[in-house]
Write an enzyme that holds these catalytic residues in place. Structure first.
Site, PDB file in Angstrom:
ATOM      1  CE1 TYR A  83     -16.560  41.471  10.981  1.00  0.00           C
ATOM      2  CE2 TYR A  83     -18.262  42.147  12.531  1.00  0.00           C
ATOM      3  CZ  TYR A  83     -17.055  42.373  11.905  1.00  0.00           C
ATOM      4  OH  TYR A  83     -16.339  43.504  12.195  1.00  0.00           O
ATOM      5  CG  HIS A 141     -12.781  34.737  12.233  1.00  0.00           C
ATOM      6  ND1 HIS A 141     -11.929  33.676  12.464  1.00  0.00           N
ATOM      7  CD2 HIS A 141     -12.357  35.732  13.066  1.00  0.00           C
ATOM      8  CE1 HIS A 141     -11.040  34.017  13.380  1.00  0.00           C
ATOM      9  NE2 HIS A 141     -11.279  35.247  13.765  1.00  0.00           N
ATOM     10  CE1 TYR A 188     -17.935  42.318  16.350  1.00  0.00           C
ATOM     11  CE2 TYR A 188     -18.515  43.255  18.481  1.00  0.00           C
ATOM     12  CZ  TYR A 188     -18.670  43.204  17.110  1.00  0.00           C
ATOM     13  OH  TYR A 188     -19.567  44.035  16.495  1.00  0.00           O
ATOM     14  CG  ASN A 206      -9.823  39.074  19.040  1.00  0.00           C
ATOM     15  OD1 ASN A 206      -9.931  38.107  18.291  1.00  0.00           O
ATOM     16  ND2 ASN A 206      -9.218  40.180  18.684  1.00  0.00           N
ATOM     17  CG  ASN A 233      -6.529  36.443  18.162  1.00  0.00           C
ATOM     18  OD1 ASN A 233      -5.484  36.112  18.715  1.00  0.00           O
ATOM     19  ND2 ASN A 233      -6.557  37.302  17.163  1.00  0.00           N
TER      20      ASN A 233
END
Length: 185
Positions: free
Chosen positions: A14, A19, A65, A67, A113
């Site tokens: 990632y 993001h 993460y 969320n 989120n």
């Protein structure tokens, strides 16, 4: 004391995704203040600390993460007794064109989120540095879009925006938030 939170997802896969623009930005800002990150399992984050302009600055990258970012934020906020108004969240924003930066205090989460998670534990009266990553094209799934890497031109544009944030970050430390906001516009 200030709390600066960069939002993203842990893991190499990632690292340079849309993001994770919050992680990319906070690493550059912390580096500017000669501060490096170390993992703090009790806070569920990587943390870096420094003192500048006579105040302590705590930089965090949640390792939960996106969320579940609020889990890290509430742990650090509670331990250090930091008010939401002294918290700055750096995050991606699909409603801004790639490389555009906006600063605001409070407001909604725009469906993000990570912000929803933070709102759930500290409310929404914190500061946001929103970095535009644009919207998906050709009916591309939103989750796939934000979890994909930038194209080379997009990455260059985003890094220029992050350079602008980094070079003006001292205005936040001096509590010149309106001036910082104007520099980002």
């Amino acid at each position: 004391m200030l709390l600066v939170i960069g939002l993203g997802n842990p893991g190499k896969e990632y690292q340079y995704t849309r993001h994770n623009v919050g992680f990319i930005a906070i690493e550059k800002i912390a580096n500017q203040y000669n501060s490096s990150f170390s993992t703090k399992k009790k806070f569920n984050c990587e943390i870096a600390e420094t003192i500048s302009y006579g105040q302590k600055i705590i930089f965090i990258k949640p390792t939960t993460y996106m969320n579940l970012s609020g889990k890290s934020v509430i742990s650090v906020k509670t331990y250090y007794n930091i008010y939401p108004a002294k918290s700055f969240v750096i995050h991606d924003d699909i409603d801004l064109e790639t490389g555009r930066v906006k600063f605001k205090t409070g407001g909604g989460n725009g469906g993000h989120n990570g912000l929803k998670s933070i709102d759930g534990v500290i409310g929404n009266n914190y500061n946001r540095i929103r970095i535009g990553v644009g919207r998906p094209q050709n009916n591309q799934d939103l989750a796939d879009y934000v979890l994909n890497h930038f194209s080379k031109p997009e990455y260059k544009t985003v890094m220029q925006a992050i350079d602008r944030i980094t070079s003006n970050f001292g205005l936040i430390l001096e509590n010149k938030l309106e001036e910082f906001k104007n520099k980002m516009a």
